[in-house]
Structure formats: structure tokens, C-alpha cells
Write a protein that holds these residues in place. Structure first.
Motif, PDB file in Angstrom:
ATOM      1  N   ASP A 166       0.834  -1.206   0.000  1.00 12.02           N
ATOM      2  CA  ASP A 166       0.000   0.000   0.000  1.00 12.02           C
ATOM      3  C   ASP A 166       0.874   1.263   0.000  1.00 12.02           C
ATOM      4  N   GLY A 167       1.905   1.238   0.799  1.00 15.37           N
ATOM      5  CA  GLY A 167       2.804   2.397   0.887  1.00 15.37           C
ATOM      6  C   GLY A 167       3.498   2.655  -0.434  1.00 15.37           C
ATOM      7  N   LEU A 168       3.981   1.575  -1.052  1.00 16.17           N
ATOM      8  CA  LEU A 168       4.665   1.691  -2.351  1.00 16.17           C
ATOM      9  C   LEU A 168       3.741   2.268  -3.410  1.00 16.17           C
ATOM     10  N   ILE A 169       2.513   1.778  -3.448  1.00 15.49           N
ATOM     11  CA  ILE A 169       1.555   2.230  -4.463  1.00 15.49           C
ATOM     12  C   ILE A 169       1.208   3.705  -4.270  1.00 15.49           C
ATOM     13  N   ALA A 170       0.929   4.076  -3.022  1.00 16.00           N
ATOM     14  CA  ALA A 170       0.604   5.481  -2.739  1.00 16.00           C
ATOM     15  C   ALA A 170       1.774   6.374  -3.149  1.00 16.00           C
ATOM     16  N   ASP A 171       2.958   5.978  -2.790  1.00 15.18           N
ATOM     17  CA  ASP A 171       4.141   6.785  -3.102  1.00 15.18           C
ATOM     18  C   ASP A 171       4.362   6.893  -4.611  1.00 15.18           C
ATOM     19  N   MET A 172       4.118   5.778  -5.302  1.00  8.96           N
ATOM     20  CA  MET A 172       4.283   5.748  -6.755  1.00  8.96           C
ATOM     21  C   MET A 172       3.319   6.718  -7.459  1.00  8.96           C
ATOM     22  N   PHE A 173       2.070   6.714  -7.026  1.00  7.43           N
ATOM     23  CA  PHE A 173       1.092   7.655  -7.585  1.00  7.43           C
ATOM     24  C   PHE A 173       1.501   9.097  -7.346  1.00  7.43           C
ATOM     25  N   LEU A 174       1.910   9.380  -6.129  1.00  4.75           N
ATOM     26  CA  LEU A 174       2.254  10.765  -5.770  1.00  4.75           C
ATOM     27  C   LEU A 174       3.482  11.225  -6.552  1.00  4.75           C
ATOM     28  N   GLU A 175       4.389  10.289  -6.796  1.00  8.64           N
ATOM     29  CA  GLU A 175       5.595  10.583  -7.593  1.00  8.64           C
ATOM     30  C   GLU A 175       5.211  10.829  -9.055  1.00  8.64           C
ATOM     31  N   ALA A 176       4.334   9.962  -9.589  1.00 10.97           N
ATOM     32  CA  ALA A 176       4.029  10.003 -11.026  1.00 10.97           C
ATOM     33  C   ALA A 176       3.124  11.169 -11.408  1.00 10.97           C
ATOM     34  N   VAL A 177       2.254  11.585 -10.524  1.00  9.78           N
ATOM     35  CA  VAL A 177       1.291  12.653 -10.833  1.00  9.78           C
ATOM     36  C   VAL A 177       1.507  13.799  -9.831  1.00  9.78           C
ATOM     37  N   PRO A 178       2.296  14.807 -10.242  1.00 11.76           N
ATOM     38  CA  PRO A 178       2.748  15.818  -9.266  1.00 11.76           C
ATOM     39  C   PRO A 178       1.636  16.694  -8.683  1.00 11.76           C
ATOM     40  N   ASP A 179       0.483  16.810  -9.400  1.00 13.41           N
ATOM     41  CA  ASP A 179      -0.596  17.635  -8.826  1.00 13.41           C
ATOM     42  C   ASP A 179      -1.702  16.768  -8.211  1.00 13.41           C
ATOM     43  N   LEU A 180      -1.367  15.505  -7.963  1.00 11.06           N
ATOM     44  CA  LEU A 180      -2.356  14.588  -7.380  1.00 11.06           C
ATOM     45  C   LEU A 180      -2.420  14.723  -5.867  1.00 11.06           C
ATOM     46  N   LYS A 181      -3.665  14.745  -5.344  1.00  9.44           N
ATOM     47  CA  LYS A 181      -3.862  14.591  -3.900  1.00  9.44           C
ATOM     48  C   LYS A 181      -4.570  13.266  -3.682  1.00  9.44           C
ATOM     49  N   LEU A 182      -4.172  12.557  -2.651  1.00  3.07           N
ATOM     50  CA  LEU A 182      -4.756  11.235  -2.393  1.00  3.07           C
ATOM     51  C   LEU A 182      -5.551  11.206  -1.101  1.00  3.07           C
ATOM     52  N   ARG A 183      -6.671  10.509  -1.171  1.00  6.75           N
ATOM     53  CA  ARG A 183      -7.369  10.101   0.036  1.00  6.75           C
ATOM     54  C   ARG A 183      -7.188   8.593   0.132  1.00  6.75           C
ATOM     55  N   LEU A 184      -6.863   8.119   1.300  1.00  2.31           N
ATOM     56  CA  LEU A 184      -6.712   6.683   1.495  1.00  2.31           C
ATOM     57  C   LEU A 184      -7.711   6.257   2.565  1.00  2.31           C
ATOM     58  N   ASP A 185      -8.127   4.993   2.480  1.00  2.14           N
ATOM     59  CA  ASP A 185      -9.105   4.520   3.453  1.00  2.14           C
ATOM     60  C   ASP A 185      -8.706   3.146   3.938  1.00  2.14           C
ATOM     61  N   THR A 186      -8.435   3.027   5.211  1.00  6.37           N
ATOM     62  CA  THR A 186      -7.992   1.765   5.789  1.00  6.37           C
ATOM     63  C   THR A 186      -9.113   1.035   6.524  1.00  6.37           C
ATOM     64  N   ASN A 187     -10.232   1.738   6.791  1.00  3.39           N
ATOM     65  CA  ASN A 187     -11.332   1.123   7.539  1.00  3.39           C
ATOM     66  C   ASN A 187     -10.859   0.452   8.830  1.00  3.39           C
ATOM     67  N   ARG A 188     -10.026   1.132   9.573  1.00  4.79           N
ATOM     68  CA  ARG A 188      -9.571   0.676  10.896  1.00  4.79           C
ATOM     69  C   ARG A 188      -8.840  -0.663  10.865  1.00  4.79           C
ATOM     70  N   SER A 189      -8.112  -0.941   9.801  1.00  2.00           N
ATOM     71  CA  SER A 189      -7.564  -2.308   9.770  1.00  2.00           C
ATOM     72  C   SER A 189      -6.107  -2.449  10.202  1.00  2.00           C
ATOM     73  N   TRP A 190      -5.336  -1.366  10.312  1.00  2.00           N
ATOM     74  CA  TRP A 190      -3.923  -1.541  10.641  1.00  2.00           C
ATOM     75  C   TRP A 190      -3.645  -1.576  12.139  1.00  2.00           C
ATOM     76  N   THR A 191      -2.702  -2.451  12.490  1.00  2.00           N
ATOM     77  CA  THR A 191      -2.078  -2.343  13.802  1.00  2.00           C
ATOM     78  C   THR A 191      -1.070  -1.202  13.707  1.00  2.00           C
ATOM     79  N   PRO A 192      -0.599  -0.671  14.842  1.00  2.00           N
ATOM     80  CA  PRO A 192       0.414   0.395  14.776  1.00  2.00           C
ATOM     81  C   PRO A 192       1.652  -0.027  13.967  1.00  2.00           C
ATOM     82  N   THR A 193       2.020  -1.298  14.056  1.00  2.00           N
ATOM     83  CA  THR A 193       3.190  -1.783  13.312  1.00  2.00           C
ATOM     84  C   THR A 193       2.945  -1.725  11.808  1.00  2.00           C
ATOM     85  N   LYS A 194       1.776  -2.170  11.372  1.00  7.86           N
ATOM     86  CA  LYS A 194       1.458  -2.135   9.941  1.00  7.86           C
ATOM     87  C   LYS A 194       1.377  -0.701   9.446  1.00  7.86           C
TER      88      LYS A 194
END
Ligand SMILES: O=C(O)CCC(=O)c1ccccc1C(=O)O
Ligand SMILES: [Mg+2]
Length: 329
Positions: free
Chosen positions: A150-178
């Protein structure tokens, strides 16, 4: 004396077979359209409790809507008002929309620039972004696969499209480690273009902690529906997501929007997978009350057909009240 009448139409429409809601496939979307008429004025609303998210079932909502409408008719004949306070959220929302339409309180103009929703295939999103008018903003569902992916994909989009803003949605699924794994793959200079991550961690406290540690903004979605929720500005909290079908009456939604704006927070009107009827009404609510914010309404394509009112430029077939998808209650 003004004549009042009302009608309920129950719908059932086929969904794209891929749609998963929490723990189950959503093969059909079911709901009600409500029509109320008072003399010459008429208003419509959609009542569509969402399985796995709403507390109420459709049968309960239908029964309550009929009871309320009957009581409303009687109250109005005594020139009294009837509150929607104690109704289920989906019922309160649908009925309040019908009343607002009937009283001409809802703008006819809509904000149809919904943030395109991506479930994981980056190529699909590139294509959509290319055609996006105005603000380049997209939403990606994360937390379904590995956090570093997920991190790689988000970073790749932000790198490839310089005027892009992203909203991400995890639906409460990550532990602090993830959550930390995700953040590790998003370069610090890209993080400000994450407009927010909805509910990254299992608890609001962990989500706040994640935001403080990474500088990545967050938004409340599930938390907004917590009975104890109050709107308050906190460090790194950028937005609240409002899903009216799960929240309640239009008045309640507008009050949340006003509180958010007073505190400097973004309020995002968002879909609970309503039919095109409900989605176009949500687009009008977004236009009227959150005119500077792209709403989260890109869920129509999860369905195989549109109902009664068409979403601009959608290629899905449009079915009317006399179609096979409706039965009058
Ligand atoms: O908010 C959006 O952009 C689309 C709607 C959406 O994501 C959603 C729709 C129904 C139920 C839950 C969710 C969710 O926010 O996870
Ligand atoms: Mg969400």
C-alpha cells in the motif's frame, strides 16, 4: 385543505459480483424510494440501509417509514410538526430529503466531480485521472493487502502525478506496526499530498498516534457514527467523512458540516452505496453545503443499472419506476 399523500417503492438491483462489504459479497442492493406530496409540491428520498454498516434492516426501515409517514400526515392535519429524531438513520435521511425537496430547499445543481475510487489496480486509476476535470483527487482503499505494498503504491502515484492529492481509506484495519510499515514507504516530501487517511488504525487513539508520528493527516469516518462523537479540531485531523444514510437526517448532517467548518475541518459527503437516485441527491447536498470539497461518491459503477435519476455521463442503463427492479409497497 391541502391534500397529502405518500408512496414507497421498494427496489432491488444487481451489483457487480465483485463487491465485498466487510465480511460478505453484496450481490444485490436493496432499498426504498419514498415519494411525498403536499398539494402541488412533491419530494423524493431514498432509504437504503447498508448491510454490515446499518443497524437497521430494510424491513425495519420500511415499517418505520410507513409508521412515520402515517403519523406525519395526522400531525400535519393538526398543523403540527413531526420530528425525525427517533428514526433509524437511513429512514431519517430519506424522509428528510423528501421533505427538503418538497419545500424546494435542495439545490438542483450537483457536484458530480466525485473522487475516483481505486480498489488496487493502479492502471485503472491512471486512466481515470487523465480524464478528471478540476481538482486531481483520488481515493484508494488500502489495508486489504500488505501495508508495505500500500505504501509503495501510494508513493508511486504521488511521484508520477505531481498535482495529485490522495485520500486513502484503511477502515480501521492496521495495527500500529502495519501503519508504520505503510508510512515507511511514503517519502516525507510526498506525505503532505495525502489529504488524509480515513481511520488508519483499529482505535482512534492509535490513529492519532500514527498521525503524530508520521505527519500524515487522518480523517474520521467510522468514528463519526460513534454515539459519543463530537466534532473537534485535533492535531493532524483534517476531515470528517459524512455518510448520510448511516448518520441520519439532512439537518443532522448539515449540523455536522457546520461544526466541522467552524473548527477548520473538511467535511466530505460520502456514499453508502446508494442507487443513482440517492447518489445524485448526495451530489446536490455536497454542492449546497460543501461546495469547495470533492465528495466521495464514486460508487455507481459497482451497480449494473441506474434508477430513475441518472448520474451525468454514466453509461449504465437507466430504469424507471415501472421497470422490473421496483415493487410498490
Ligand atoms: O467514501 C467514498 O469515497 C466512497 C464510499 C466508501 O468508501 C464506503 C462506502 C460504503 C461503506 C463504506 C465505505 C468506506 O468508507 O469504507
Ligand atoms: Mg471509510
Amino acid at each position: 385543505m391541502t391534500e397529502r399523500c405518500y408512496k414507497l417503492y421498494r427496489y432491488q438491483i444487481p451489483m457487480d459480483s465483485q463487491v465485498v462489504l466487510r465480511n460478505r459479497f453484496l450481490k444485490q442492493r436493496e432499498g426504498l424510494l419514498v415519494q411525498i406530496r403536499c398539494g402541488e409540491s412533491e419530494g423524493w428520498g431514498e432509504i437504503a440501509p447498508l448491510p454490515e454498516f446499518s443497524q437497521e434492516t430494510l424491513d425495519q426501515a420500511q415499517q418505520q417509514a410507513l409508521e412515520w409517514l402515517n403519523a406525519w400526515d395526522q400531525a400535519r392535519s393538526r398543523n403540527e410538526k413531526l420530528s425525525l429524531e427517533n428514526c433509524y438513520p437511513s429512514v431519517a435521511f430519506g424522509l428528510s430529503c423528501a421533505l427538503a425537496e418538497m419545500k424546494n430547499k435542495l439545490t438542483t445543481e450537483g457536484n458530480f466531480n466525485a473522487a475516483p475510487l481505486c480498489y488496487g489496480d493502479p492502471d485503472e486509476l491512471y486512466e481515470e485521472l487523465d480524464q478528471l476535470p478540476g481538482e486531481k483527487i483520488a481515493k484508494i482503499k488500502v489495508g486489504l493487502y500488505e501495508a508495505n505494498r500500500d505504501g509503495l503504491i501510494a508513493d508511486m502515484f504521488l511521484e508520477a502525478v505531481p498535482d495529485l492529492k490522495l485520500r486513502l481509506d484503511t477502515n480501521r484495519s492496521w495495527t500500529p506496526t502495519k501503519a508504520a510499515m505503510f508510512a515507511k514507504y511514503v517519502k516525507p516530501e510526498h506525505r503532505t499530498r495525502i489529504q488524509f487517511i480515513e481511520e488508519p488504525c483499529k482505535t482512534p487513539a492509535e490513529s492519532l498516534q500514527f498521525a503524530a508520528e508520521t505527519g500524515i493527516a487522518i480523517a474520521w469516518d467510522e468514528t463519526v457514527r460513534d454515539p459519543a462523537f463530537t466534532v473537534k479540531a485535533e492535531p493532524h485531523v483534517a476531515a470528517i467523512v459524512i455518510k448520510p444514510t448511516l448518520v441520519g437526517s439532512l439537518e443532522k448532517c448539515v449540523s455536522l458540516i457546520e461544526q466541522a467548518h467552524q473548527q477548520g475541518l473538511i467535511a466530505v459527503i460520502s456514499s453508502s452505496i446508494e442507487s443513482s437516485f440517492g447518489l445524485t441527491q448526495l451530489a446536490r447536498i455536497a454542492q449546497q453545503y460543501t461546495p469547495n470539497t470533492t465528495p466521495g461518491l464514486d460508487t455507481l459503477d459497482l451497480m449494473k443499472v441506474q434508477l430513475v435519476r441518472a448520474w451525468p455521463n454514466s453509461t449504465l442503463p437507466l430504469a424507471g419506476l415501472d421497470s422490473e427492479y421496483f415493487t410498490e409497497v
